[in-house]
Design an enzyme around this catalytic site. Structure first.
Site, PDB file in Angstrom:
ATOM      1  N   ARG A 175       0.728  -1.381   0.097  1.00  0.00           N
ATOM      2  CA  ARG A 175       0.027   0.032  -0.077  1.00  0.00           C
ATOM      3  C   ARG A 175       0.743   1.348   0.070  1.00  0.00           C
ATOM      4  NH1 ARG A 175      -3.041  -3.427  -1.492  1.00  0.00           N
ATOM      5  NH2 ARG A 175      -5.042  -3.690  -0.687  1.00  0.00           N
ATOM      6  N   LEU A 176       2.252   1.121  -0.077  1.00  0.00           N
ATOM      7  CA  LEU A 176       2.963   2.344  -0.041  1.00  0.00           C
ATOM      8  C   LEU A 176       3.179   2.594  -1.664  1.00  0.00           C
ATOM      9  CD1 LEU A 176       5.312   1.830   2.525  1.00  0.00           C
ATOM     10  CD2 LEU A 176       3.579   3.364   2.854  1.00  0.00           C
TER      11      LEU A 176
END
Ligand code: FMN
Length: 196
Positions: A175-176
């Site tokens: 999710r980064l």
């Protein structure tokens, strides 16, 4: 994604991502087009990318449609591509100009005859009584042209979004996600990384 692996010119980078998307995704050329009216009320819809070069991104439509009316009053737009299979998104923002009739005509001549007749027949975005009215308008267009070439309607043509910002987004499982935005400046394109 390392921003230094991306092209210096975001149009070149977009061409590269589009080529990969065309190989991997259905309807890779479909993009969401957002416009806004003079009160700032937004509207959005899908259109197809039909031209891309250093000048900008081109789509074609009816010049009496809602999007065209909004662009006449407020010639700015945003575009979004989303390629699910690649985990990629591209966002474009910029000013919008009409494509000239000679350039529109080049694209028009590549459209199948039935699509050309449909463009003549459809008062795009305007209310119509029922399906029968559309069929009648199409038959009228067929009758008008007969066996003759179906010429470019005066109310139909291209629009070019001239980007002042293009952002490339790449999914990461943690999710980064990666985001790199290019912004046009007097000295060329500036590049910066954005938090996801
Ligand atoms: C995948 C897809 C591609 C589309 N491409 C176009 C297009 O290139 N030009 C167009 O005028 N409408 C296109 N449409 C229809 C528009 O989304 C929209 O319904 C229509 O242009 C009227 O929009 P407006 O009332 O906001 O002007 C497309 C729709 C879909 C689902």
């Amino acid at each position: 994604m390392d921003e230094h692996d991306l092209a210096d010119d975001p149009i070149v980078q977009l061409e590269a991502w589009l080529a990969e998307a065309r190989a991997a995704c259905p309807q890779a050329d479909a993009m969401t087009l957002a416009t806004a009216d003079l009160q700032g009320r937004p509207s959005a819809r899908q259109v197809l990318l039909r031209g891309l070069d250093a000048r900008g991104l081109v789509f074609f439509t009816n010049r009496t449609s809602r999007k065209a009316e909004e662009l006449a009053g407020n010639p700015r737009a945003a575009l979004v591509f989303h390629w699910w299979e690649l985990g990629r998104q591209v966002r474009v923002e910029g000013s919008v100009e009409e494509v000239g009739s000679a350039e529109s005509d080049v694209y028009w001549s590549t459209r199948p005859r039935a699509s050309r007749l449909a463009a003549w027949a459809s008062p795009q975005s305007h209310p119509i009584a029922d399906r029968g009215e559309l069929d009648r308008l199409y038959a009228e267009a067929e009758g008008k042209f007969g066996a003759a070439p179906v010429t470019l309607p005066p109310f139909w043509g291209g629009y070019r979004v001239v980007p002042d910002s293009i952002e490339f987004w790449l999914h990461r499982d943690d999710r980064l996600h990666d985001r790199v935005r290019y912004r046009r400046s007097h000295s060329g394109w500036l590049r910066e990384r954005l938090a996801p």
